[in-house]
Structures are given as C-alpha cells and as structure tokens.
Design a protein around this motif. Structure first.
Motif, PDB file in Angstrom:
ATOM      1  N   UNK A 182      44.900  30.273  41.389  1.00 33.37           N
ATOM      2  CA  UNK A 182      44.466  31.539  41.376  1.00 33.37           C
ATOM      3  C   UNK A 182      43.075  31.711  41.965  1.00 33.37           C
ATOM      4  N   UNK A 224      43.553  31.875  45.701  1.00 32.29           N
ATOM      5  CA  UNK A 224      43.986  32.873  46.064  1.00 32.29           C
ATOM      6  C   UNK A 224      42.956  34.006  46.083  1.00 32.29           C
ATOM      7  N   UNK A 225      42.036  34.163  44.965  1.00 34.32           N
ATOM      8  CA  UNK A 225      41.004  35.169  44.812  1.00 34.32           C
ATOM      9  C   UNK A 225      40.134  35.112  46.144  1.00 34.32           C
ATOM     10  N   UNK A 261      41.509  36.105  49.217  1.00 34.70           N
ATOM     11  CA  UNK A 261      41.280  37.639  49.122  1.00 34.70           C
ATOM     12  C   UNK A 261      40.398  38.104  49.509  1.00 34.70           C
ATOM     13  N   UNK A 262      39.214  37.641  48.928  1.00 38.17           N
ATOM     14  CA  UNK A 262      37.811  38.119  49.514  1.00 38.17           C
ATOM     15  C   UNK A 262      37.405  37.915  50.956  1.00 38.17           C
ATOM     16  N   UNK A 280      46.351  45.955  45.513  1.00 39.56           N
ATOM     17  CA  UNK A 280      46.250  44.417  45.812  1.00 39.56           C
ATOM     18  C   UNK A 280      44.465  44.284  45.136  1.00 39.56           C
ATOM     19  N   UNK A 314      43.047  41.637  42.642  1.00 39.69           N
ATOM     20  CA  UNK A 314      42.310  40.557  43.135  1.00 39.69           C
ATOM     21  C   UNK A 314      40.997  40.692  42.043  1.00 39.69           C
ATOM     22  N   UNK A 349      41.558  39.022  38.666  1.00 37.19           N
ATOM     23  CA  UNK A 349      41.781  37.585  38.675  1.00 37.19           C
ATOM     24  C   UNK A 349      40.912  36.959  37.625  1.00 37.19           C
TER      25      UNK A 349
END
Lengths: 144, 183
Positions: free
Chosen positions: A111, A114-115, A118-119, B6, B10, B13
């Motif tokens: 997780x 992924x975070x 993503x950033x 999305x 995010x 999270x």
C-alpha cells in the motif's frame, strides 16, 4: 602464570548454566539459543532464559533433558507447543490463525509503495504541465 | 473524472492503512484479554507418568486415573490460591460427586502433609511431582490449576488459577452431567 590461571578459570566457568553440565561449547550454545526462543508462561514478556519463575526453571530443565534425549530443535519446539500452545513461541508459526500477523506488514508495504509511486506520478504530471505552460508561453511570446 | 477518483483514493491510503492497523490491533487486544492462558492440552489425553503417592508412597501411573471421571488438582503447600479453593474441594469430596486427585507440585512431602492435616484432605490420591515434570507435560503455569479428566483419560476442562464455585458450575459440572448420561 596469570594467563594459565585465567584460562583455567574461564574453562571452569563455561560448561554450566543452571547447574547443567554441558558436554561441549556447541551444546551450551544451542541450549542458550533455545531458552531464548520460548516465552515464560508465567511472566508474559520474558523468555525462559531471563525468568526466575519456577515454571521457567522446569521448562529449562525440560529443554535440557530433551536435548540429551537427542531431540532436534524443531522437536523441542513442538514438544513445548503441544503443552503450552503457540503462546510459548516467540517466533509464531504460519497458520490460518497467524496469516494476518505475517501478511499485514507485506500488505502495508505494498500500500505504501503504491501511495508513494502515485505521488511521484502526480508530481511528474505537474512538472510536465508547467514546462508545457512555459513552452506555450514561449511559443505564444514568439508569435506576439 | 477517473483521475479525481484516483487522487481521492490515493489521499485516503494512509487512512485506510491506519484503519487496517486499528482493526487488527483491536482483534489482538480482544484476544489477549480472553486467551492469556490458551489451553493447548484441552481434549488431549492426560499425559503418561510414573510417580509415587504422597502418603503411602505407592507407585502410581496414568492407568490408575482412567476409568472414571477425575478432578485433577495441582496444588502445593506454598500456594496461597490453593487455600482459597480448598473449601470447594472439601465440599466436592464430601458430596462424592467426583473423585479428586491431587498433584503435589514442587513441594516437600512434610510440608504437604502438614498442610493437609491442618486443612483437611479432599484427595482420594495424591501424586507427588517434586520437580514439576508431570506438570510440564500437563502445560501447567503454576499452582493452583484444575483439570477434568473423562473416563477415557481425555482432559475435558481446565481451570488456570483458583477454581471458584462459578467456574466449577459453568465449566466443569455441565460436562460431568452431560457425559455421565452418555456412559
């Protein structure tokens, strides 16, 4: 003379823990490692090595005699687990009851990755936009 | 539109991660409250042993315990909790609902006998376990501890610590009644 005395003293001191006499340094080491692996049933967050509780003394004795019977480390672990439950193992087994324990860190790691990815993607997108903007300005500046 | 979803996901999270953590910690703490002493020996056969009885020093083995229901009580003269539950054991012995076997745990024979002379002896037989070997095989944490052993020698109930009247009535007696009908 002093060295001889010192060496003979250390020799005298190494073979025994808890009054058990070990045949070899390897056996003593193995015993020491095993009693660190088990939780003392009475004083919940102490291992067998660090506990003075009567039950810890008995269990250390059990570990020693099982070693003498020629049992493997795994057999000793099973022997104690069958009597005191998973509770006694400081390193839990992978069972349906403990999958969450072993799995949660992996899931959290995934997780988090992924975070973070993503950033980064988002940041890249913003820089692209800015340079695009600049380029647009340059182009439009050239025109005007 | 999809990009906005999305982004929101995010941003959520860390919160989701925290939620997961709270969820598992919640389960963990809940378990810890009830399972400080999990019963690994429950529904397992009573361990094999060979020892002596306290008073007549006769040999006693697992064979002497099977055949009828037995209440097996781990006690010692140094154990304070044992004094607390002693009254209940005397009552049970008097009412003859079940035969009571004592395991004298890490004790000296003299101290144990004195203790029983002073307080009364509810035990039909007493197995001595001065070095705690039998108790390790029974998964005992410390005295007092009590086990219900069925006629086939299987441990059916276990109480860690003082056997209160409530514990007896809730955990032991129903099993005894249900299984007496069965046999």
């Amino acid at each position: 003379m002093l060295i001889v005395l010192f060496v003979s003293f250390t020799f005298m001191l190494t073979p025994s823990i808890d009054g058990f006499v070990f045949e070899s340094e390897a056996e003593r080491k193995r015993y020491g490692q095993l009693i660190e692996e088990f939780r003392c049933p009475q004083c919940v967050n102490t291992n067998l090595a660090g506990s003075d509780a009567p039950i810890a003394q008995d269990l250390r004795k059990t570990v020693f005699s099982l070693m003498r019977e020629g049992k493997s480390n795994q057999e000793i672990r099973t022997h104690l687990r069958e009597r005191y439950g998973d509770f006694i193992l400081f390193r839990p087994r992978f069972t349906p009851g403990t999958w969450a324990l072993w799995g949660t860190p992996i899931v959290l790691l995934l997780l988090a990755t992924w975070f973070l990815l993503g950033i980064r993607e988002k940041r890249n997108a913003i820089t692209l936009n800015l340079s695009d903007l600049q380029r647009i300005r340059e182009i439009s500046g050239e025109r005007t | 539109m999809q990009a906005r979803i999305k982004t929101r996901l995010l941003l959520a999270t860390p919160l989701i991660g925290f939620g997961i953590l709270v969820f598992f910690l919640g389960i963990g703490f809940g378990l810890a409250k009830h399972q400080i002493h999990p019963s690994a020996v429950l529904n397992e056969p009573f361990p094999e042993f060979e020892s002596k009885t306290l008073f007549d020093e006769a040999q006693i083995t697992r064979e002497d315990l099977v055949g009828t229901f037995q209440l097996v009580n781990v006690w010692a003269s140094w154990c304070d909790g044992c004094i607390v539950e002693h009254g209940l054991f005397l009552e049970l012995a008097k009412s003859e609902v079940i035969s009571i076997i004592g395991i004298n745990y890490r004790d000296s024979a003299d101290d144990a006998k004195t203790w029983l002379y002073e307080r009364g002896n509810p035990y039909e037989k007493i197995v001595v376990d001065p070095h705690g070997e039998l108790c390790v095989d029974l998964g005992v944490y410390g005295a007092p501890e009590t086990f219900l052993v069925d006629p086939e020698g299987i441990i059916r109930a276990k109480q860690v610590g003082v056997l209160t009247l409530t514990a007896w009535m809730e955990k032991f007696e129903p099993l005894l009644e249900a299984q007496v009908e069965q046999y």
